[in-house]
Each structure stands twice: as structure tokens, then as C-alpha cells.
Design an enzyme around this catalytic site. Structure first.
Site, PDB file in Angstrom:
ATOM      1  N   ARG A 113       0.826  -1.219   0.000  1.00 36.47           N
ATOM      2  CA  ARG A 113       0.000   0.000   0.000  1.00 36.47           C
ATOM      3  C   ARG A 113       0.856   1.264   0.000  1.00 36.47           C
ATOM      4  O   ARG A 113       0.375   2.331  -0.364  1.00 36.47           O
ATOM      5  CB  ARG A 113      -0.891   0.013   1.246  1.00 36.47           C
ATOM      6  CG  ARG A 113      -1.938  -1.068   1.257  1.00 36.47           C
ATOM      7  CD  ARG A 113      -2.552  -1.181   2.621  1.00 36.47           C
ATOM      8  NE  ARG A 113      -1.519  -1.421   3.632  1.00 36.47           N
ATOM      9  CZ  ARG A 113      -1.734  -1.581   4.926  1.00 36.47           C
ATOM     10  NH1 ARG A 113      -2.960  -1.500   5.398  1.00 36.47           N
ATOM     11  NH2 ARG A 113      -0.749  -1.805   5.768  1.00 36.47           N
ATOM     12  N   LYS A 121      16.938 -25.701   2.727  1.00 36.16           N
ATOM     13  CA  LYS A 121      18.285 -25.757   3.321  1.00 36.16           C
ATOM     14  C   LYS A 121      19.100 -26.865   2.668  1.00 36.16           C
ATOM     15  O   LYS A 121      18.594 -27.956   2.423  1.00 36.16           O
ATOM     16  CB  LYS A 121      18.196 -25.996   4.838  1.00 36.16           C
ATOM     17  CG  LYS A 121      17.684 -24.775   5.599  1.00 36.16           C
ATOM     18  CD  LYS A 121      17.577 -25.088   7.078  1.00 36.16           C
ATOM     19  CE  LYS A 121      16.949 -23.956   7.853  1.00 36.16           C
ATOM     20  NZ  LYS A 121      17.866 -22.848   8.117  1.00 36.16           N
ATOM     21  N   GLU A 135      16.442 -22.288  19.648  1.00 32.27           N
ATOM     22  CA  GLU A 135      16.790 -20.882  19.404  1.00 32.27           C
ATOM     23  C   GLU A 135      17.185 -20.226  20.718  1.00 32.27           C
ATOM     24  O   GLU A 135      16.686 -20.618  21.782  1.00 32.27           O
ATOM     25  CB  GLU A 135      15.582 -20.135  18.823  1.00 32.27           C
ATOM     26  CG  GLU A 135      15.143 -20.638  17.467  1.00 32.27           C
ATOM     27  CD  GLU A 135      13.896 -19.913  16.997  1.00 32.27           C
ATOM     28  OE1 GLU A 135      14.029 -18.866  16.344  1.00 32.27           O
ATOM     29  OE2 GLU A 135      12.795 -20.388  17.295  1.00 32.27           O
ATOM     30  N   HIS A 183       7.852 -27.059  10.098  1.00 31.03           N
ATOM     31  CA  HIS A 183       9.283 -27.332   9.915  1.00 31.03           C
ATOM     32  C   HIS A 183       9.708 -28.708  10.454  1.00 31.03           C
ATOM     33  O   HIS A 183      10.339 -29.492   9.755  1.00 31.03           O
ATOM     34  CB  HIS A 183      10.133 -26.255  10.592  1.00 31.03           C
ATOM     35  CG  HIS A 183       9.802 -24.866  10.164  1.00 31.03           C
ATOM     36  ND1 HIS A 183       9.566 -24.526   8.845  1.00 31.03           N
ATOM     37  CD2 HIS A 183       9.671 -23.718  10.863  1.00 31.03           C
ATOM     38  CE1 HIS A 183       9.296 -23.236   8.776  1.00 31.03           C
ATOM     39  NE2 HIS A 183       9.350 -22.721   9.977  1.00 31.03           N
TER      40      HIS A 183
HETATM   41  P1  NAP Z   1       5.544  -7.251   7.662  1.00 31.03           P
HETATM   42  O1  NAP Z   1       6.923  -6.791   7.931  1.00 31.03           O
HETATM   43  O2  NAP Z   1       4.434  -6.819   8.588  1.00 31.03           O
HETATM   44  O3  NAP Z   1       5.177  -6.748   6.182  1.00 31.03           O
HETATM   45  C1  NAP Z   1       3.896  -6.877   5.660  1.00 31.03           C
HETATM   46  C2  NAP Z   1       3.905  -6.358   4.243  1.00 31.03           C
HETATM   47  O4  NAP Z   1       2.577  -6.441   3.748  1.00 31.03           O
HETATM   48  C3  NAP Z   1       4.342  -4.914   4.118  1.00 31.03           C
HETATM   49  O5  NAP Z   1       5.083  -4.753   2.929  1.00 31.03           O
HETATM   50  C4  NAP Z   1       3.009  -4.165   4.010  1.00 31.03           C
HETATM   51  O6  NAP Z   1       3.246  -2.962   3.340  1.00 31.03           O
HETATM   52  C5  NAP Z   1       2.208  -5.167   3.207  1.00 31.03           C
HETATM   53  N1  NAP Z   1       0.767  -5.027   3.350  1.00 31.03           N
HETATM   54  C6  NAP Z   1       0.058  -4.965   4.508  1.00 31.03           C
HETATM   55  N2  NAP Z   1      -1.249  -4.812   4.235  1.00 31.03           N
HETATM   56  C7  NAP Z   1      -1.365  -4.791   2.891  1.00 31.03           C
HETATM   57  C8  NAP Z   1      -2.469  -4.656   2.000  1.00 31.03           C
HETATM   58  N3  NAP Z   1      -3.735  -4.515   2.447  1.00 31.03           N
HETATM   59  N4  NAP Z   1      -2.236  -4.688   0.672  1.00 31.03           N
HETATM   60  C9  NAP Z   1      -0.969  -4.817   0.200  1.00 31.03           C
HETATM   61  N5  NAP Z   1       0.124  -4.952   0.997  1.00 31.03           N
HETATM   62  C10 NAP Z   1      -0.093  -4.935   2.319  1.00 31.03           C
HETATM   63  O7  NAP Z   1       5.433  -8.827   7.543  1.00 31.03           O
HETATM   64  P2  NAP Z   1       6.609  -9.865   7.184  1.00 31.03           P
HETATM   65  O8  NAP Z   1       7.337 -10.173   8.425  1.00 31.03           O
HETATM   66  O9  NAP Z   1       7.366  -9.359   6.003  1.00 31.03           O
HETATM   67  O10 NAP Z   1       5.765 -11.165   6.820  1.00 31.03           O
HETATM   68  C11 NAP Z   1       5.122 -11.338   5.582  1.00 31.03           C
HETATM   69  C12 NAP Z   1       4.579 -12.769   5.507  1.00 31.03           C
HETATM   70  O11 NAP Z   1       5.665 -13.671   5.609  1.00 31.03           O
HETATM   71  C13 NAP Z   1       3.633 -13.143   6.645  1.00 31.03           C
HETATM   72  O12 NAP Z   1       2.697 -14.082   6.169  1.00 31.03           O
HETATM   73  C14 NAP Z   1       4.549 -13.839   7.656  1.00 31.03           C
HETATM   74  O13 NAP Z   1       3.850 -14.752   8.474  1.00 31.03           O
HETATM   75  C15 NAP Z   1       5.478 -14.557   6.716  1.00 31.03           C
HETATM   76  N6  NAP Z   1       6.794 -14.886   7.281  1.00 31.03           N
HETATM   77  C16 NAP Z   1       7.629 -13.901   7.712  1.00 31.03           C
HETATM   78  C17 NAP Z   1       8.872 -14.237   8.214  1.00 31.03           C
HETATM   79  C18 NAP Z   1       9.841 -13.168   8.665  1.00 31.03           C
HETATM   80  O14 NAP Z   1      10.965 -13.549   9.034  1.00 31.03           O
HETATM   81  N7  NAP Z   1       9.484 -11.900   8.648  1.00 31.03           N
HETATM   82  C19 NAP Z   1       9.256 -15.583   8.306  1.00 31.03           C
HETATM   83  C20 NAP Z   1       8.376 -16.556   7.847  1.00 31.03           C
HETATM   84  C21 NAP Z   1       7.146 -16.199   7.328  1.00 31.03           C
HETATM   85  P3  NAP Z   1       2.252  -1.700   3.430  1.00 31.03           P
HETATM   86  O15 NAP Z   1       2.023  -1.435   4.877  1.00 31.03           O
HETATM   87  O16 NAP Z   1       2.992  -0.642   2.690  1.00 31.03           O
HETATM   88  O17 NAP Z   1       1.000  -2.098   2.719  1.00 31.03           O
END
Ligand code: NAP
Length: 483
Positions: free
Chosen positions: A51, A181, A215, A239
Site C-alpha cells: 500500500r 536448506k 533458538e 518445519h
Molecule cells: P511485515 O513486515 O508486517 O510486512 C507486511 C507487508 O505487507 C508490508 O510490505 C506491508 O506494506 C504489506 N501489506 C500490509 N497490508 C497490505 C495490504 N492490504 N495490501 C498490500 N500490501 C499490504 O510482515 P513480514 O514479516 O514481512 O511477513 C510477511 C509474511 O511472511 C507473513 O505471512 C509472515 O507470516 C510470513 N513470514 C515472515 C517471516 C519473517 O521472518 N518476517 C518468516 C516466515 C514467514 P504496506 O504497509 O505498505 O501495505
């Protein structure tokens, strides 16, 4: 020995959530590494979407900073500038209609287009629906779906059904980064590429198997999110289950996506329900330096586990009688992931009691120092008679493979390249995920129904004392958690 890098076909990769934490830490640095390695074709493009409204130039600055922070090895700055030229940004709300036409103009018809759903799972359905509605889904389309894939069987089924309305199963790539991995794939290579292990790989020769993912960090900033999930949902259902499947599965007839996934599915379906006394749940306490789980989660009454240990039986011809012990937790004494295959004692010791009891243990380390070690019994050197000691036959990949090991892609980069190649072998199929939840749900419902509180454990320890007892009472013991 220098590994061959074969460029993939030209592609457009759209990262929904392109400004998020996962994109910044893993996806974008990983893509740059593949670019540096020569695997990304010159015409490939990466399009961030969320967004926010950065211009292409602002988004490139964001990605440059991410690469500079997370690609710490030798970085080719000229290559980075070229890589950044391949980046674009489109502002799109998954729940709105704005921006889609602009995205449709950008995405080329004649190359593979992959859409990475790196957003909250609640948006997966909206994205799938709008991709379809705006003409962005065709036979060249692949979607990559992040974890968590549901929080129980019902929600996983609903998610599968929503995605299936718009995409064929062959177009859906459910990521479990553990499968990307290097060591995890080596597990299959070692099992099915050598004659040495497979004849012993069964309950006749294996006493038990331990899988540990430990961890040192707590739940920290993710506390509120984690508190709705817990170690069982966050780690075991996906996992650790995948690791168990790769250890326990029958040899597939070929290394093709459905052959491998069929065999993994059979393992999940062969898992017995787990008895409550075979499960130990824990929650880390605080000490002078670190706060407790409940403080991290900002929930003084939380019953969510940050640690779990369990004994699992795989009820099939190969494994009946050989338990699998799984253990994972946060704020433990070291950061380590390993699988240990503990073989049975030799049937008879010709060396007598004084030589001691010695067991072969095959240890497969996922981190740190990826590699495998086989504990072998030999004679203690010297003139002191026939005394036996265990020595490791050590194959740390970094030592055995030299520069090739260093160049091995990280999990995310490998998996993204597999998406572009159209290879689903290392991705979970819908029925696999559902089977895993079908096994997990009654276990969670059991402890929720009983209102059970997890045991507390000291930060920096190996988890609650009861976890040690889980094995001790059966004459076994956990391997030490150490890095
Ligand atoms: P995050 O940091 O909260 O980022 C969320 C992203 O989604 C941001 O780019 C946000 O940008 C975007 N977003 C939110 N609402 C939106 C909407 N209505 N339309 C379009 N874009 C939208 O989350 P994250 O940690 O990157 O995680 C993303 C996914 O990966 C999740 O499902 C999480 O469970 C999974 N995951 C993450 C990790 C990790 O290490 N971070 C590991 C495993 C899995 P805007 O606010 O600009 O829209």
C-alpha cells in the site's frame, strides 16, 4: 570444484509485501545473490507491491539498503547497481482495486510471472481473487505462499479452497524454508544416493531419532503474534514435521515433485495420536537480563508454549517400535538445529563389559556448520588393551566442499529459483498441509481442553526438567544443545 549455475528462464517476480520484513531480510538480498551468481537472466524483473507509495527510485534505495545490510559477504557494487535497475514498485492495496491496471501493464505476457504473497495470510484470498479478476493469472503464473498456512485444519482447508478457485495446484508454491536448506536436501542424497544407510534405516537397527530446533532468542517484538500461535503451530506442524517426513519416508520412485510429496504424505498419515504424557510444553522465565515469555507476550496469563518436546510413533512397517523425539523452543542455551539418528547397540560385545556401551549416531546438522557426523567406535590408541572410544567421522560441508559450500544458495534464494523453474519438489502440497493439521489439531485441542499451563524453564537452559524425563524414563537421553 566449482558449482555450475544455470540461468533460469526470463521472469517477472511480483513481491506483494515488497516493503515488509521478510522481503527486506530474505527475499530481496537472496535475489541479489542469485543475480551476482549469474542465475537471474538479464531480462528478469522484480516488482515490489504494497500500500505504500514509493517511486521506483525510492524503492531502489530501500532495496540497496537491505542488500547492504544483509549481504555481508563479498558484494559486487557494480552488480548491485545493475540489479537495482531491474526493480520497480507499484502501490496496491490487496483489498482495493487501485494499482492493478498499472501492474497488468508492467507484467509481461511472454515470460514466467510469479507472485510472492509475502503479506499476512488474511490477504492471500484477496490477492488470488484480484490477480484473476485483473487478468494477471494464466498458465505462466505461479503463486508463492508464505507460512503460516492456516492455524488449524478448518482454516487450512478454507485457504486451499480459496486458492483452488483461481489457481491449479501445480501453480501454488507453499514455502517451508526448511526444505530449501542445503543439508535437508542432502538428507535425501545421503539416504537415497548411497547403499550404506538405507539397509539400516528402520526399526531393526535404529533405536530412536531426535530432532531438535533450538533458538536462543525470545519472542521479543513478535510476542503478541506468537502468543496466538505457540511452538506447536509455529514450528512443529510445519518445519519439524517436514524434517520428520524426510527422515521417515520410503524411497520415492524418482526425485519428482509428486513422488516425493506422496511419500511424505504417507508418513504424516502414519503418525499415531500423541498421548498427553508424551508431550512437555514449556514457557521461558525471566532472569536479571531478559524478561519472561509472559512479559514478552504482554499476557500475564498466557498458556502458550515457547517450548515443546514430544515423543511420536510412526505406525508403519519400517518404524513401528522406533520413537521419534521432537524438541523445539526459544531462549534455550544455544542456537542449533540437528537431527540425530541413534542406532541400536551391537547385538553382542566381544570386548566384554569393560569396553563400555557404544552406539553409532548419525548427526545431521542444519545449523550452525551444516554437515553430517557419523560416530564410529574404534580402539583407544595405545598399549592399554582393547578399550573402545567413539570418534566422529566428520563431514562439515564447508571443509569437505570448500568454496562450493560457501557459494551454496540460502534457502529462500534456492526456493525462489525453483519457483521460476517450475519445480515443486521442495514445496508443500495442499493435502500434505491438511494432513499435518489433521494430526496437530487434536493434540492442541487436548491441552486447551484440559486448560494445561506450560512448565516454566530458565532462559539459557535446555527447557523444562520434564522434557529430560520424557527420555530418561525410557533409558534414553537428549543430546546436549550446543552450537
Ligand atoms: P511485515 O513486515 O508486517 O510486512 C507486511 C507487508 O505487507 C508490508 O510490505 C506491508 O506494506 C504489506 N501489506 C500490509 N497490508 C497490505 C495490504 N492490504 N495490501 C498490500 N500490501 C499490504 O510482515 P513480514 O514479516 O514481512 O511477513 C510477511 C509474511 O511472511 C507473513 O505471512 C509472515 O507470516 C510470513 N513470514 C515472515 C517471516 C519473517 O521472518 N518476517 C518468516 C516466515 C514467514 P504496506 O504497509 O505498505 O501495505
Amino acid at each position: 570444484m566449482v558449482s555450475r549455475v544455470i540461468p533460469v528462464d526470463p521472469f517477472d517476480l511480483v513481491i506483494f509485501g515488497g516493503t515488509g520484513d521478510l522481503a527486506r531480510r530474505k527475499i530481496l538480498p537472496g535475489l541479489f545473490r542469485r543475480y551476482m551468481a549469474g542465475q537471474m537472466p538479464e531480462t528478469a524483473r522484480v516488482i515490489g507491491a504494497s500500500r505504500s507509495e514509493p517511486s521506483d527510485a525510492e524503492y531502489r534505495d530501500f532495496v540497496r539498503a537491505a542488500v547492504e545490510e544483509f549481504v555481508t559477504e563479498d558484494r559486487d557494487d557494480a552488480a548491485l547497481s545493475q540489479f537495482l535497475e531491474r526493480l520497480h514498485f507499484v502501490s496496491i492495496d490487496a483489498k482495493g482495486e487501485g494499482g492493478w491496471a498499472q501492474l497488468a501493464d508492467l507484467v509481461r505476457d511472454d515470460v514466467i510471472h510469479a507472485y510472492y504473497f509475502s503479506v499476512a495470510p488474511s490477504l492471500f484470498g484477496d490477492l488470488a481473487e484480484r490477480l484473476h479478476k485483473h487478468g494477471l493469472a494464466d498458465n505462466n503464473t505461479r503463486i508463492v505462499v508464505e507460512k503460516p498456512f492456516g492455524r488449524d485444519l478448518g482454516s487450512a482447508k478454507a485457504l486451499n479452497a480459496t486458492l483452488a478457485q483461481h489457481f491449479d495446484e501445480t501453480q501454488i508454491y507453499r514455502i517451508d524454508h526448511y526444505l530449501g536448506k542445503e543439508t535437508v536436501q542432502n538428507l535425501m542424497a545421503v539416504r537415497f544416493g548411497n547403499v550404506l544407510f538405507e539397509p539400516l534405516w528402520n526399526s531393526q537397527y535404529v533405536d530412536h531419532i531426535q530432532i531438535t530446533v533450538a533458538e536462543t532468542v525470545g519472542v521479543g517484538g513478535r510476542g503478541a503474534y506468537y502468543d496466538k500461535s505457540g511452538a506447536m503451530r509455529d514450528m512443529v506442524q510445519n518445519h519439524l514435521m517436514q524434517l520428520l517426513c524426510l527422515i521417515a519416508m520410503e524411497p520415492p520412485s524418482r526425485f519428482s515433485p509428486d513422488s516425493v510429496r506422496d511419500e511424505k504424505l504417507k508418513v504424516i498419515r502414519a503418525l499415531d495420536p500423541v498421548m498427553p504424557h508424551h508431550i512437555v510444553r514449556g514457557q521461558y522465565d525471566g532472569d536479571g537480563d531478559t524478561v519472561s515469555y509472559r512479559e514478552d507476550a504482554e499476557n500475564a496469563r498466557s498458556l502458550t508454549e515457547s517450548f515443546i518436546a514430544m515423543k511420536i510413533n510412526v505406525s508403519n512397517w519400517r518404524w513401528a517400535g522406533t520413537p521419534f523425539y521432537l524438541r523445539t523452543g526459544k531462549r534455550l542455551k544455544a542456537r542449533t538445529s540437528e537431527i540425530a539418528v541413534v542406532f541400536k547397540d551391537a547385538p553382542h560385545s566381544i570386548f566384554g563389559e569393560e569396553a563400555g556401551r557404544h552406539r553409532n549416531i548419525l548427526t545431521i546438522r542444519l545449523q550452525p556448520n551444516e554437515g553430517m557426523t557419523l560416530g564410529v567406535t574404534i580402539k583407544e590408541p595405545g598399549p592399554g588393551g582393547m578399550r573402545l572410544i567413539d570418534v566422529p567421522l566428520d563431514m562439515t560441508f564447508a571443509d569437505a566442499l570448500g568454496p562450493d559450500a560457501e557459494e551454496a544458495p540460502e534457502a529462500y534464494e534456492r526456493l525462489i529459483m525453483d519457483v521460476i523453474r517450475g519445480n515443486q519438489t521442495l514445496f508443500m502440497r495442499g493435502d500434505e498441509v491438511e494432513a499435518a493439521w489433521a494430526w496437530t489439531d487434536p493434540i492442541i485441542e487436548g491441552w486447551e481442553g484440559r486448560g494445561e499451563a506450560p512448565k516454566t524453564y530458565d532462559p539459557g537452559s535446555s527447557g523444562p526438567e520434564d522434557a529430560q524425563m520424557l527420555m530418561h524414563r525410557e533409558g534414553r537421553r537428549w543430546r546436549d544443545i550446543r552450537d
